[in-house]
Motif scaffolding. Sequence first.
Motif, short mmCIF file in Angstrom:
data_model
loop_
_atom_site.label_atom_id
_atom_site.label_comp_id
_atom_site.label_asym_id
_atom_site.label_seq_id
_atom_site.Cartn_x
_atom_site.Cartn_y
_atom_site.Cartn_z
N ASN A 114 128.94 13.54 115.56
CA ASN A 114 130.34 13.87 115.81
C ASN A 114 131.10 12.58 115.97
O ASN A 114 130.53 11.48 115.90
CB ASN A 114 130.49 14.78 117.03
N SER A 115 132.41 12.66 116.18
CA SER A 115 133.24 11.46 116.20
C SER A 115 132.88 10.52 117.34
O SER A 115 132.99 9.30 117.20
CB SER A 115 134.71 11.86 116.28
N VAL A 116 132.46 11.07 118.49
CA VAL A 116 132.10 10.22 119.61
C VAL A 116 130.84 9.42 119.29
O VAL A 116 130.77 8.20 119.52
CB VAL A 116 131.89 11.07 120.89
N ILE A 117 129.83 10.10 118.75
CA ILE A 117 128.59 9.41 118.39
C ILE A 117 128.84 8.37 117.30
O ILE A 117 128.30 7.25 117.35
CB ILE A 117 127.52 10.43 117.96
N GLU A 118 129.66 8.72 116.35
CA GLU A 118 129.99 7.76 115.29
C GLU A 118 130.68 6.53 115.87
O GLU A 118 130.40 5.39 115.46
CB GLU A 118 130.89 8.42 114.24
N LEU A 119 131.56 6.73 116.83
CA LEU A 119 132.24 5.61 117.47
C LEU A 119 131.24 4.73 118.21
O LEU A 119 131.27 3.50 118.07
CB LEU A 119 133.30 6.14 118.45
N LEU A 120 130.35 5.33 118.97
CA LEU A 120 129.36 4.57 119.74
C LEU A 120 128.45 3.76 118.82
O LEU A 120 128.11 2.61 119.13
CB LEU A 120 128.52 5.53 120.60
#
Length: 244
Positions: A2-8
């Motif tokens: 998801n976008s959070v994991i991609e950001l991390l």
Amino acid sequence: MNSVIELLQSHRSIRKFKPVPLTSEQTEAIIVSAQMASTSSNVQAFSIVGVTDPQTKHTLAGLAGNQAYVEQCGLFLVFCADLHRIQAAVEMQQQPFHQNTESLLVATIDAALAAQNAAIAAESMELGICYIGGIRNNPEEVSQALNLPQLVYPVFGMCVGVPDQEPSLRPRFAQQAVYHENAYDSSKTRSSIDAYDEVTSEYYKQRSQGKINTTWSQGIADKYRQPVRAHIRPFLEARGFRLE
């Protein structure tokens, strides 16, 4: 994903910034996000000093090892372990204040957790960050520059700003090197280092256009050839922290 994991998983340290200050809304979002990090027993034993004054940034850049990006970034944050506020609260209740190494660890961990929340918040707004451990090169001078009271020490700094570079992702250890199921498996330590040395050797060659020929373990051996920042313990004791 998801976008959070991609950001991390897309994190990169930024060491070149455009001369653009953060907006008050961006700064507030970063600080509020930092405050919402987990904290031991709700002690919230950390404080953050935001530095925008050019002269103070120049001073801190020099104290941190002449790192130019401390001056270039839109906002320089200094995350501090803070038992000063804890002591004040205890004394307001007319109770004795007992602190030891555990108290110092709690405050340091609180500061680190808050900082990582701040970093993620900044990166979610397409800003770049870079942690500055060099702030501990001259911790007494940094403390004086920021008017830090007793029982407060600067753990590290963080550059925050609009990126002016697109560095590649730095490779990390393979997951099996750092993740152990049910018990620590030391039998894979050396093979994990060997594998990572191969990866980092190629990374450093590509990053430097062939000018740097080294490995992770060689760099670590150079770093720990002698005591690192041996002045920290006497500094902490002088600031009122009890290491017992």
